[in-house]
Enzyme design. Structure first.
Site, PDB file in Angstrom:
ATOM      1  CG  HIS A  73      41.704  51.971  38.285  1.00  0.00           C
ATOM      2  ND1 HIS A  73      41.723  53.256  38.777  1.00  0.00           N
ATOM      3  CD2 HIS A  73      41.708  51.152  39.354  1.00  0.00           C
ATOM      4  CE1 HIS A  73      41.727  53.206  40.098  1.00  0.00           C
ATOM      5  NE2 HIS A  73      41.723  51.957  40.474  1.00  0.00           N
ATOM      6  CD  GLU A 125      41.716  45.907  37.153  1.00  0.00           C
ATOM      7  OE1 GLU A 125      42.054  46.339  38.268  1.00  0.00           O
ATOM      8  OE2 GLU A 125      41.899  44.721  36.799  1.00  0.00           O
ATOM      9  CG  ASN A 220      42.617  48.004  49.296  1.00  0.00           C
ATOM     10  OD1 ASN A 220      43.232  48.646  50.142  1.00  0.00           O
ATOM     11  ND2 ASN A 220      43.029  46.870  48.807  1.00  0.00           N
TER      12      ASN A 220
END
Ligand code: SF4
Length: 284
Positions: A73, A125, A220
């Site tokens: 990240h 990130e 995700n």
């Protein structure tokens, strides 16, 4: 029952390479990973067996080993320097495509733009992206435009894993909201993310049922489940093949299979094998 595997799914090259780097480093000596490498219990167990420690990027100096590692990240230059300054060896597992996003944002700042990052506030990130630019503003939707200071030029990048349609819509809305300002957009959504989003669209157009493989805490993976439900498809979320029940597929005609970016390919292959067994119970 037809079984169709997504054209792109599971672990991306950035995370896969970071895992390989971590395993190599951990075999050579004690290691602390600064943050979660991947939300995957199988990988976690493998790293635990190598004695890998877990630390936090945001607390420089607080690690039990002299060698630390930044995850795929990425991190700000400031965070990297803080760990080095505290006397640690810093291995960098930053994905090259995250590095690219950092480079684009820096370039926009050097051009005199007000930096804007489309992404999830607080995500590791995103924190890395804005860490060297205190003036940067993170936006998630149009409501966040009120957070932006007036500027003649805005420079926009996005978190690498954002849905590209969402990013493009938000950039268009930003241009409409500030018609007198110049809005320069650099597309930093990574190709593996785009490939997975396209593959999902294809699957949803053809399947009546979607099996999604991934951890229950993987954002995700949950997004994939939500996308299937929103498209009116039946979504079955599992973490392992042995969770699948024959009766779930009694009425299914076309089953799609995909996986979150933290899921190993071998787990998905085992899920497909189990579905084949469900399809042909006499062969079991
Ligand atoms: S930028 Fe894309 S390829 Fe790289 S780690 Fe993130 S999701 Fe994976």
């Amino acid at each position: 029952m037809k079984i169709q595997l997504a054209e792109h799914y599971g672990l991306c090259f950035g995370v896969r390479d970071a895992i390989a780097q971590a395993e190599k480093l951990a075999t050579a000596g004690p290691l602390t990973i600064l943050g979660e490498l991947v939300h995957n219990p199988v990988v976690r167990e493998r790293l635990d067996s190598l004695g890998v420690h877990q630390g936090q990027l945001a607390t420089p100096g607080d690690a039990p080993t002299p060698q630390v590692m930044i995850t795929a990240h990425g991190a700000s230059d400031a965070a990297r320097a803080a760990w080095r300054g505290a006397g640690f060896g810093v291995a960098d597992g930053t994905c090259p495509l995250v590095r690219h996003a950092h480079g684009q944002l820096r370039l926009l700042v050097e051009l005199g733009c007000q930096p804007v990052v489309i992404g999830k506030p607080g995500h590791v990130e995103v924190n890395g992206l804005i860490g060297d630019f205190p003036e940067a503003v993170v936006i998630e939707n149009e409501r966040d435009f009120s957070k932006l200071p007036a500027a003649t030029r805005y420079g926009v990048v996005s978190q690498t894993t954002q849905p590209i349609e969402h990013v493009q819509q938000l950039v268009a809305a930003l241009r409409a909201h500030f018609p007198a300002s110049e809005v320069t957009f650099r597309d930093t959504v990574c190709q593996p993310t785009k490939n997975r989003q396209n593959a999902l669209r294809k699957l949803l157009a053809e399947c009546d049922t979607l099996v999604v493989v991934g951890g229950h805490n993987s954002n995700n993976t949950l997004q994939l489940v939500a996308a299937a439900t929103a498209a009116g498809r039946r979504a079955i979320h599992i973490t392992r093949p042995d969770e699948l029940r024959d009766e779930w597929f009694a009425e299914a005609e076309h089953v799609g299979v995909t996986a979150g970016t933290s899921t190993l390919k071998e787990t998905v292959a085992a899920v497909v094998a189990r579905l084949e067994q469900i399809k042909q119970p006499t062969a079991a």
